[in-house]
Design a protein around this motif. Structure first.
Motif, PDB file in Angstrom:
ATOM      1  N   ALA A  65       0.811  -1.205   0.000  1.00 56.37           N
ATOM      2  CA  ALA A  65       0.000   0.000   0.000  1.00 56.37           C
ATOM      3  C   ALA A  65       0.850   1.263   0.000  1.00 56.37           C
ATOM      4  O   ALA A  65       0.392   2.312  -0.413  1.00 56.37           O
ATOM      5  N   CYS A 106     -10.114   2.428  -6.629  1.00 53.21           N
ATOM      6  CA  CYS A 106      -9.752   1.789  -5.370  1.00 53.21           C
ATOM      7  C   CYS A 106      -8.421   1.049  -5.449  1.00 53.21           C
ATOM      8  O   CYS A 106      -7.838   0.732  -4.415  1.00 53.21           O
ATOM      9  N   HIS A 134      -3.970   0.959  -3.108  1.00 54.43           N
ATOM     10  CA  HIS A 134      -3.731  -0.367  -2.547  1.00 54.43           C
ATOM     11  C   HIS A 134      -4.336  -1.392  -3.476  1.00 54.43           C
ATOM     12  O   HIS A 134      -5.128  -1.054  -4.345  1.00 54.43           O
ATOM     13  N   VAL A 181     -10.004  -4.397  -0.991  1.00 56.22           N
ATOM     14  CA  VAL A 181     -11.412  -4.011  -1.089  1.00 56.22           C
ATOM     15  C   VAL A 181     -12.284  -5.260  -1.191  1.00 56.22           C
ATOM     16  O   VAL A 181     -13.260  -5.418  -0.460  1.00 56.22           O
ATOM     17  N   GLN A 184     -13.529  -7.377   1.754  1.00 53.67           N
ATOM     18  CA  GLN A 184     -14.541  -6.884   2.686  1.00 53.67           C
ATOM     19  C   GLN A 184     -15.945  -7.321   2.253  1.00 53.67           C
ATOM     20  O   GLN A 184     -16.199  -7.515   1.069  1.00 53.67           O
ATOM     21  N   TRP A 229     -20.029   0.796   3.054  1.00 54.33           N
ATOM     22  CA  TRP A 229     -19.190   1.141   1.898  1.00 54.33           C
ATOM     23  C   TRP A 229     -19.148   2.650   1.727  1.00 54.33           C
ATOM     24  O   TRP A 229     -18.110   3.219   1.403  1.00 54.33           O
ATOM     25  N   MET A 274     -15.796   4.918   1.788  1.00 53.59           N
ATOM     26  CA  MET A 274     -15.380   5.873   0.762  1.00 53.59           C
ATOM     27  C   MET A 274     -15.108   7.243   1.373  1.00 53.59           C
ATOM     28  O   MET A 274     -14.139   7.918   1.006  1.00 53.59           O
ATOM     29  N   MET A 310     -11.764   7.035   3.053  1.00 56.13           N
ATOM     30  CA  MET A 310     -10.654   7.066   2.096  1.00 56.13           C
ATOM     31  C   MET A 310     -10.365   8.503   1.668  1.00 56.13           C
ATOM     32  O   MET A 310      -9.210   8.881   1.493  1.00 56.13           O
ATOM     33  N   HIS A 328      -7.247   9.353   3.854  1.00 55.40           N
ATOM     34  CA  HIS A 328      -6.151   8.888   3.005  1.00 55.40           C
ATOM     35  C   HIS A 328      -5.968   9.725   1.741  1.00 55.40           C
ATOM     36  O   HIS A 328      -5.132   9.413   0.910  1.00 55.40           O
ATOM     37  N   GLY A 329      -6.789  10.733   1.562  1.00 52.88           N
ATOM     38  CA  GLY A 329      -6.564  11.644   0.441  1.00 52.88           C
ATOM     39  C   GLY A 329      -7.101  11.174  -0.899  1.00 52.88           C
ATOM     40  O   GLY A 329      -6.635  11.618  -1.947  1.00 52.88           O
ATOM     41  N   LEU A 368     -19.740  -1.504  -5.439  1.00 54.45           N
ATOM     42  CA  LEU A 368     -19.176  -2.105  -4.223  1.00 54.45           C
ATOM     43  C   LEU A 368     -20.260  -2.809  -3.413  1.00 54.45           C
ATOM     44  O   LEU A 368     -20.083  -3.936  -2.958  1.00 54.45           O
TER      45      LEU A 368
HETATM   46  C1  HEC Z   1      -5.576   8.005  -2.031  1.00 53.81           C
HETATM   47  C2  HEC Z   1      -5.317   6.643  -1.668  1.00 53.81           C
HETATM   48  C3  HEC Z   1      -6.478   5.687  -1.520  1.00 53.81           C
HETATM   49  C4  HEC Z   1      -7.514   5.464  -2.385  1.00 53.81           C
HETATM   50  C5  HEC Z   1      -7.775   6.114  -3.724  1.00 53.81           C
HETATM   51  C6  HEC Z   1      -8.325   4.422  -1.791  1.00 53.81           C
HETATM   52  N1  HEC Z   1      -7.791   4.027  -0.608  1.00 53.81           N
HETATM   53 FE1  HEC Z   1      -8.499   2.555   0.605  1.00 53.81          FE
HETATM   54  N2  HEC Z   1      -6.898   2.776   1.823  1.00 53.81           N
HETATM   55  C7  HEC Z   1      -5.891   3.718   1.671  1.00 53.81           C
HETATM   56  C8  HEC Z   1      -4.922   3.563   2.741  1.00 53.81           C
HETATM   57  C9  HEC Z   1      -3.661   4.398   2.930  1.00 53.81           C
HETATM   58  C10 HEC Z   1      -5.390   2.506   3.542  1.00 53.81           C
HETATM   59  C11 HEC Z   1      -4.784   1.971   4.811  1.00 53.81           C
HETATM   60  C12 HEC Z   1      -3.543   1.199   4.500  1.00 53.81           C
HETATM   61  C13 HEC Z   1      -3.824  -0.215   4.262  1.00 53.81           C
HETATM   62  O1  HEC Z   1      -4.545  -0.842   5.043  1.00 53.81           O
HETATM   63  O2  HEC Z   1      -3.305  -0.757   3.266  1.00 53.81           O
HETATM   64  C14 HEC Z   1      -6.624   2.014   2.937  1.00 53.81           C
HETATM   65  C15 HEC Z   1      -7.375   0.956   3.421  1.00 53.81           C
HETATM   66  C16 HEC Z   1      -8.581   0.532   2.890  1.00 53.81           C
HETATM   67  C17 HEC Z   1      -9.399  -0.512   3.421  1.00 53.81           C
HETATM   68  C18 HEC Z   1      -9.082  -1.359   4.630  1.00 53.81           C
HETATM   69  C19 HEC Z   1      -9.600  -0.635   5.831  1.00 53.81           C
HETATM   70  C20 HEC Z   1      -9.426  -1.431   7.067  1.00 53.81           C
HETATM   71  O3  HEC Z   1     -10.093  -1.062   8.047  1.00 53.81           O
HETATM   72  O4  HEC Z   1      -8.631  -2.377   7.080  1.00 53.81           O
HETATM   73  C21 HEC Z   1     -10.510  -0.604   2.648  1.00 53.81           C
HETATM   74  C22 HEC Z   1     -11.701  -1.541   2.826  1.00 53.81           C
HETATM   75  C23 HEC Z   1     -10.375   0.382   1.611  1.00 53.81           C
HETATM   76  N3  HEC Z   1      -9.188   1.044   1.787  1.00 53.81           N
HETATM   77  C24 HEC Z   1     -11.320   0.603   0.629  1.00 53.81           C
HETATM   78  C25 HEC Z   1     -11.158   1.483  -0.421  1.00 53.81           C
HETATM   79  C26 HEC Z   1     -12.130   1.660  -1.475  1.00 53.81           C
HETATM   80  C27 HEC Z   1     -13.458   0.929  -1.565  1.00 53.81           C
HETATM   81  C28 HEC Z   1     -11.608   2.579  -2.329  1.00 53.81           C
HETATM   82  C29 HEC Z   1     -12.221   3.087  -3.607  1.00 53.81           C
HETATM   83  C30 HEC Z   1     -13.531   3.702  -3.515  1.00 53.81           C
HETATM   84  C31 HEC Z   1     -10.317   3.005  -1.786  1.00 53.81           C
HETATM   85  N4  HEC Z   1     -10.090   2.311  -0.630  1.00 53.81           N
HETATM   86  C32 HEC Z   1      -9.493   3.939  -2.361  1.00 53.81           C
HETATM   87  C33 HEC Z   1      -5.793   4.648   0.656  1.00 53.81           C
HETATM   88  C34 HEC Z   1      -6.656   4.755  -0.405  1.00 53.81           C
END
Ligand code: HEC
Length: 120
Positions: free
Chosen positions: A23, A51, A55, A60, A63, A70, A74, A77, A81-82, A98
């Motif tokens: 990630a 998504c 990572h 995704v 889950q 969901w 979002m 995120m 996480h930006g 989703l």
């Molecule tokens: C800008 C970066 C970014 C984007 C785009 C992104 N994510 Fe993430 N997401 C992260 C980060 C950083 C983590 C936490 C690090 C990890 O667990 O790998 C994470 C973790 C997660 C987790 C695990 C959370 C947990 O509690 O373990 C889920 C589910 C998830 N993202 C869903 C999504 C979905 C659905 C999308 C698209 C709609 C998305 N992410 C888009 C950065 C992002």
């Protein structure tokens, strides 16, 4: 524990340990992942593209959540996480995908999770 079970657990553990490292590399969705492997439907390419930008999509796909959760994910995120804030159309498209593809595992026709020991 049987030897094969042990190997299986070890593989799981190694997999879990390498997940955060993946990630941290921007845009590092493992090469073997592609949108075509996911169930077809409206929003698939958008969800995969968005998504898996930060990572692996399998994070995704692992889950099982209600549409509401969901939605919260979002928002999380974006806020934590930006992730770019999506226009309402795109957001709905991805959210629909989703919610439809990764619904809660215990969903029943009668309203979702039931407390197993609740009085009937
Ligand atoms: C800008 C970066 C970014 C984007 C785009 C992104 N994510 Fe993430 N997401 C992260 C980060 C950083 C983590 C936490 C690090 C990890 O667990 O790998 C994470 C973790 C997660 C987790 C695990 C959370 C947990 O509690 O373990 C889920 C589910 C998830 N993202 C869903 C999504 C979905 C659905 C999308 C698209 C709609 C998305 N992410 C888009 C950065 C992002």
């Amino acid at each position: 524990m049987a030897y094969r079970d042990w190997i299986f657990s070890a593989v799981l553990l190694i997999g879990a340990a390498t997940l955060p490292a993946t990630a941290q590399q921007p845009g590092a969705a493992p090469a073997e992942e592609s949108a075509e492997q996911l169930p077809a439907g409206p929003g698939r390419d958008e969800a995969f593209g968005m998504c898996s930008a930060c990572h692996a999509y399998r994070l995704v796909a692992a889950q099982s959540m209600s549409r509401e959760r969901w939605d919260d994910t979002m928002t999380l995120m974006t806020e934590k996480h930006g992730m770019p804030k999506l226009e309402s159309e795109d957001r709905k498209l991805i959210l629909d995908y989703l919610a439809k593809t990764h619904p809660p595992k215990k969903a029943t026709g009668t309203g979702g999770f039931q407390i197993p020991f609740a009085p009937q």
